[in-house]
Design a protein around this motif. Structure first.
Motif, short mmCIF file in Angstrom:
data_model
loop_
_atom_site.label_atom_id
_atom_site.label_comp_id
_atom_site.label_asym_id
_atom_site.label_seq_id
_atom_site.Cartn_x
_atom_site.Cartn_y
_atom_site.Cartn_z
N LYS A 2 0.83 -1.18 0.00
CA LYS A 2 0.00 0.00 0.00
C LYS A 2 0.87 1.24 0.00
CE LYS A 2 -4.03 -2.01 2.27
NZ LYS A 2 -4.98 -1.90 3.40
N ASN A 3 0.45 2.25 -0.75
CA ASN A 3 1.23 3.48 -0.87
C ASN A 3 0.36 4.70 -0.57
OD1 ASN A 3 3.79 2.28 -2.19
ND2 ASN A 3 2.12 1.48 -3.41
N THR A 4 -0.62 4.52 0.31
CA THR A 4 -1.60 5.58 0.55
C THR A 4 -1.01 6.78 1.26
OG1 THR A 4 -2.26 4.41 2.57
CG2 THR A 4 -3.55 3.99 0.57
N ASP A 5 0.24 6.67 1.75
CA ASP A 5 0.85 7.80 2.44
C ASP A 5 1.58 8.72 1.47
OD1 ASP A 5 2.70 5.81 1.92
OD2 ASP A 5 4.02 6.46 3.55
N LYS A 6 1.65 8.37 0.19
CA LYS A 6 2.38 9.18 -0.79
C LYS A 6 1.40 9.92 -1.68
CE LYS A 6 6.42 6.17 -0.89
NZ LYS A 6 7.14 5.13 -1.65
N ARG A 7 1.49 11.24 -1.62
CA ARG A 7 0.64 12.09 -2.45
C ARG A 7 1.42 12.51 -3.69
NH1 ARG A 7 0.06 13.98 2.78
NH2 ARG A 7 1.41 15.76 2.33
N ILE A 8 0.86 12.23 -4.86
CA ILE A 8 1.54 12.49 -6.13
C ILE A 8 0.81 13.58 -6.89
CG2 ILE A 8 2.42 11.49 -8.26
CD1 ILE A 8 3.55 10.09 -5.84
N GLY A 9 1.57 14.60 -7.30
CA GLY A 9 1.04 15.63 -8.19
C GLY A 9 1.63 15.45 -9.57
N ILE A 10 0.84 15.70 -10.60
CA ILE A 10 1.30 15.54 -11.99
C ILE A 10 1.05 16.83 -12.74
CG2 ILE A 10 1.21 14.13 -14.07
CD1 ILE A 10 -0.16 11.95 -12.49
N ILE A 11 2.06 17.29 -13.47
CA ILE A 11 1.90 18.47 -14.31
C ILE A 11 2.41 18.12 -15.70
CG2 ILE A 11 4.14 19.39 -13.51
CD1 ILE A 11 3.00 22.21 -13.94
N SER A 12 1.68 18.52 -16.73
CA SER A 12 2.00 18.12 -18.09
C SER A 12 1.80 19.29 -19.04
CB SER A 12 1.11 16.94 -18.51
OG SER A 12 1.24 16.65 -19.88
N ASN A 13 2.55 19.27 -20.16
CA ASN A 13 2.28 20.25 -21.21
C ASN A 13 1.06 19.80 -22.02
OD1 ASN A 13 3.14 18.39 -23.21
ND2 ASN A 13 5.25 19.13 -23.11
N ARG A 14 0.66 20.60 -23.00
CA ARG A 14 -0.59 20.34 -23.73
C ARG A 14 -0.40 19.52 -25.00
NH1 ARG A 14 -4.69 20.82 -20.33
NH2 ARG A 14 -4.55 22.75 -19.09
N LYS A 15 0.81 19.07 -25.26
CA LYS A 15 1.03 18.28 -26.46
C LYS A 15 0.31 16.94 -26.35
CE LYS A 15 5.47 20.40 -27.60
NZ LYS A 15 6.92 20.19 -27.82
N ASP A 38 -2.71 17.34 -6.36
CA ASP A 38 -1.93 18.41 -6.99
C ASP A 38 -1.72 19.61 -6.08
OD1 ASP A 38 -1.56 17.07 -9.40
OD2 ASP A 38 -3.46 17.79 -10.23
N LYS A 39 -2.49 19.69 -5.00
CA LYS A 39 -2.42 20.85 -4.13
C LYS A 39 -1.31 20.73 -3.10
CE LYS A 39 -5.29 23.92 -1.32
NZ LYS A 39 -6.65 24.15 -0.73
N ASN A 40 -1.20 19.58 -2.45
CA ASN A 40 -0.18 19.36 -1.42
C ASN A 40 0.55 18.04 -1.66
OD1 ASN A 40 -0.73 21.69 0.44
ND2 ASN A 40 -2.74 20.71 0.52
N PRO A 41 1.29 17.93 -2.75
CA PRO A 41 1.94 16.67 -3.07
C PRO A 41 3.24 16.46 -2.30
CG PRO A 41 2.46 18.27 -4.75
CD PRO A 41 1.53 18.96 -3.77
N ASP A 42 3.61 15.20 -2.16
CA ASP A 42 4.93 14.85 -1.65
C ASP A 42 5.91 14.72 -2.81
OD1 ASP A 42 4.05 14.47 1.11
OD2 ASP A 42 3.03 12.69 0.35
N ILE A 43 5.41 14.24 -3.95
CA ILE A 43 6.22 14.05 -5.15
C ILE A 43 5.49 14.67 -6.33
CG2 ILE A 43 7.20 12.35 -6.74
CD1 ILE A 43 7.35 10.41 -4.33
N VAL A 44 6.22 15.44 -7.13
CA VAL A 44 5.64 16.05 -8.33
C VAL A 44 6.30 15.43 -9.56
CG1 VAL A 44 5.41 18.16 -9.69
CG2 VAL A 44 5.06 18.23 -7.22
N ILE A 45 5.48 14.91 -10.46
CA ILE A 45 5.96 14.34 -11.72
C ILE A 45 5.64 15.31 -12.84
CG2 ILE A 45 5.82 12.40 -13.33
CD1 ILE A 45 4.81 10.69 -10.97
N SER A 46 6.66 15.77 -13.55
CA SER A 46 6.43 16.65 -14.70
C SER A 46 6.55 15.83 -15.97
CB SER A 46 7.43 17.82 -14.72
OG SER A 46 8.72 17.38 -15.08
N ILE A 47 5.60 16.03 -16.88
CA ILE A 47 5.56 15.28 -18.13
C ILE A 47 5.75 16.25 -19.28
CG2 ILE A 47 4.18 13.78 -19.62
CD1 ILE A 47 2.65 12.90 -17.14
N GLY A 48 6.77 16.03 -20.09
CA GLY A 48 7.05 16.91 -21.23
C GLY A 48 8.53 17.01 -21.46
N GLY A 49 9.12 18.10 -21.04
CA GLY A 49 10.55 18.32 -21.19
C GLY A 49 11.09 19.17 -20.06
#
Length: 272
Positions: A2-15, A38-49
């Motif tokens: 279980k990974n319910t203690d990890k909050r993940i935010g994701i941000i991506s470009n529009r391509k 996305d508001k209070n993440p522990d880890i942020v993943i950016s998708i694009g470049g």
């Protein structure tokens, strides 16, 4: 697991490709019991470049002490990205095994003094560049309270060690390893002749020193901070220092070393 203690935010470009990866990754994270926040993440993943990672940094720059970043690239190899778009399962598995380890890099603090006495503060991950709009910029450069030079030219760029491989490198600056907590000052098309003279090369400034750029004209100047652009009238001074916050990247087996990033970005494989 279980990974319910990890909050993940994701941000991506529009391509299109990035959006497809965005929705696929969200689905995989949910199925593996991660919390999407996305508001209070522990880890942020950016998708694009790299540009998307810069946008992610500025979106969460007020949460730097608690957020770790990871970049996922959907195009050419990125300097700030550890994963490609076909490595989603690998990313998920590394997130499952994550113990909180991080790799930290210095951040630039930019303090802007306006003519009316107002002071605003911004942060940069790569660099901050000041130019005079449409005209030659004339400014005094002060380093650690020592008047160093009167600059005349297009502008002045101050970069972090990670930013040393970006605009700074195109200006002829040196590449600095991010464990060297220092700033680099690079001149943008300086005027050097019998009348006007500057050092003409980049300057490495240690962590404890403050850099001041004081324009002699109070008309409009542009300030570029990473991928953000601002216009100011009546600037009195800009101060640059190493910020007391750092950016933290997720440390996983896929986190590429700095020198491998430099090699991949600028040299590649050499044929023998």
């Amino acid at each position: 697991m279980k990974n319910t203690d990890k909050r993940i935010g994701i941000i991506s470009n529009r391509k299109r490709q990035s959006q497809e990866v965005y929705y696929l990754l969200k689905d995989k994270l949910r199925k593996n019991n991660f919390i999407l926040n996305d508001k209070n993440p522990d880890i942020v993943i950016s998708i694009g470049g790299d540009g998307m990672l810069l946008s992610a940094f500025h979106k969460y720059e007020n949460q730097l002490d608690r957020v770790r970043f990871v970049g996922l690239h959907t195009g050419h190899l990125g300097f700030y990205t550890d994963y490609r778009d076909f490595e989603l399962d690998k990313l998920i598995e590394n997130l499952k095994l994550d113990t909180g380890a991080k790799v930290s890099y210095p951040v630039l603090n930019v303090k802007i003094h306006h003519g009316d006495g107002e002071v605003s503060v911004k942060r940069a991950l790569n660099e901050a560049t000041i130019k005079r709009s449409g005209r030659t910029m004339v400014a005094d450069v002060v380093i650690n309270q020592v008047h160093f030079e009167r600059f005349r030219g297009d502008g002045i760029s101050v970069s972090t060690p990670t930013g040393s491989t970006a605009y700074n490198k195109s200006l002829g600056g040196a590449v600095l390893h991010p464990t060297i907590e220092a700033l680099q000052v690079a001149e943008v098309a300086s005027l050097n002749n019998r009348v006007f003279r500057t050092l003409g090369s980049s300057i490495i400034v240690p962590k404890k020193d403050k850099i001041e750029v004081i324009p002699t004209w109070s008309d409009r100047h542009s300030l570029s901070i990473d991928n953000q652009h601002f216009l100011y009238n009546n600037l009195s001074k800009i101060e640059y220092q190493i910020d007391h916050h750092k950016i933290h990247f997720l440390a996983t087996p896929s986190h590429t070393s700095f020198w491998n990033r430099v090699k991949d970005a600028f040299i590649g494989e050499v044929e023998e």
